[in-house]
Design a protein around this motif. Structure first.
Motif, short mmCIF file in Angstrom:
data_model
loop_
_atom_site.label_atom_id
_atom_site.label_comp_id
_atom_site.label_asym_id
_atom_site.label_seq_id
_atom_site.Cartn_x
_atom_site.Cartn_y
_atom_site.Cartn_z
N LEU A 14 0.86 -1.17 0.00
CA LEU A 14 0.00 0.00 0.00
C LEU A 14 0.91 1.23 0.00
O LEU A 14 1.66 1.44 0.95
N PRO A 15 0.86 2.06 -1.06
CA PRO A 15 1.75 3.22 -1.06
C PRO A 15 1.37 4.24 0.00
O PRO A 15 0.20 4.34 0.39
N GLY A 16 2.33 5.00 0.47
CA GLY A 16 2.06 6.06 1.44
C GLY A 16 1.80 5.55 2.84
O GLY A 16 2.04 4.38 3.15
N ASP A 17 1.32 6.47 3.69
CA ASP A 17 1.03 6.13 5.10
C ASP A 17 -0.35 5.52 5.23
O ASP A 17 -1.29 5.95 4.56
N LEU A 18 -0.48 4.57 6.14
CA LEU A 18 -1.79 3.95 6.38
C LEU A 18 -2.80 5.01 6.84
O LEU A 18 -3.97 4.99 6.45
N ALA A 19 -2.33 5.97 7.66
CA ALA A 19 -3.22 7.03 8.15
C ALA A 19 -3.82 7.82 7.00
O ALA A 19 -4.99 8.22 7.05
#
Lengths: 194, 81
Positions: A14-19
């Protein structure tokens, strides 16, 4: 923070932050409610919405769509450049995305000015009340997206992002794509669907 | 195909579909035309999600959450209209 999962032997990431993804889901939910409110009001007042829509310029809507989507392409290409450890090229592409976003802002402000000059403000009727709420809310998101793009471009110039560290950049670029994602459903609902 | 070429291909498809949406809007309004316009919108949303947001490489739950957002919204719109 990046997340990844191994599924059936294929590495899924999953790219980027989970938030950021939770934030995107929340934003998509809010926009979905607003778009549905617009549609339900249209079902209740079909004549009013049809007449209101006639006062909007579809070619202007198309120009805004192409500006946003092309800015999205530039931002995505910038992300690829950072992954290949070319932050300066990425900064140039992000500046290009910012310029295209400025094109969207200029077109939208011209449309707003034209409508206001013709007395088609928020109080005109239900169609224009919802038109202003929906499009202005999206417009504010575009402005925030532009601040983020500028921040990312500055970060690339200062080599804050590179092949090893780009999760923050991915999150910022994802925010811009979310703005695009909302627009591709908002555009036909507001400008086209009679 | 390189990642950049995939992105450019997605953008070209998005530009063509956007013009298609406006062209469909020129046709006299009918239920079928509305469904076609919504189908184009969902296709564009999927191109952004899978292409630009790279959800095609993401865990399935996240991918389906975003892809189904567009589908559920389009279905709700078609029922409301």
């Amino acid at each position: 923070m990046s997340t990844s999962a191994e599924t059936a032997g294929v590495s899924r990431r999953l790219p980027g932050d989970l938030a950021m993804w939770f934030f995107i889901l929340a934003e998509l939910s809010v926009f979905a409610l607003l778009i549905l409110a617009f549609t339900v009001a249209q079902a209740l007042h079909p004549q009013m919405f049809s007449e209101g829509r006639q006062l909007l310029d579809r070619s202007t809507g198309l120009a805004m769509t192409l500006s946003l989507l092309t800015a999205g392409l530039f931002a995505a290409l910038a992300q690829e450049q950072v992954r290949q450890d070319r932050p300066r090229r990425a900064a140039l592409l992000l500046c290009g995305a910012l310029l295209l976003a400025c094109g969207y802002v200029a077109i939208k402000l011209t449309e707003y000015a034209h409508l206001l000059a013709n007395g088609l403000g928020m109080e005109h009727d239900t169609f224009f009340t919802l038109y202003w709420i929906l499009t202005a809310f999206h417009f504010l998101h575009v402005l925030l997206g532009m601040v983020i793009l500028a921040w990312l471009a500055e970060g690339c110039l200062r080599r804050r992002y590179g092949a090893q560290e780009h999760s923050g950049l991915e999150s910022g670029v994802l925010y811009w794509h979310m703005v695009d994602l909302v627009w591709v459903l908002l555009f036909p609902v507001v400008y086209i669907l009679d | 195909m390189s990642a950049s070429r995939v992105l450019i291909a997605c953008w070209m498809a998005l530009a063509v579909l956007s013009s298609g949406t406006v062209a469909l809007g020129q046709i006299a309004a009918s239920g079928l035309v509305s469904i076609a316009i919504l189908a184009v919108a969902v296709t564009k949303a999927w191109l952004i999600a899978d292409g630009f947001m790279e959800l095609r490489h993401a865990p399935r739950l996240w991918r389906w959450l975003v892809l189904s957002w567009a589908v559920v919204l389009a279905i709700a719109i078609s029922f409301a209209l």
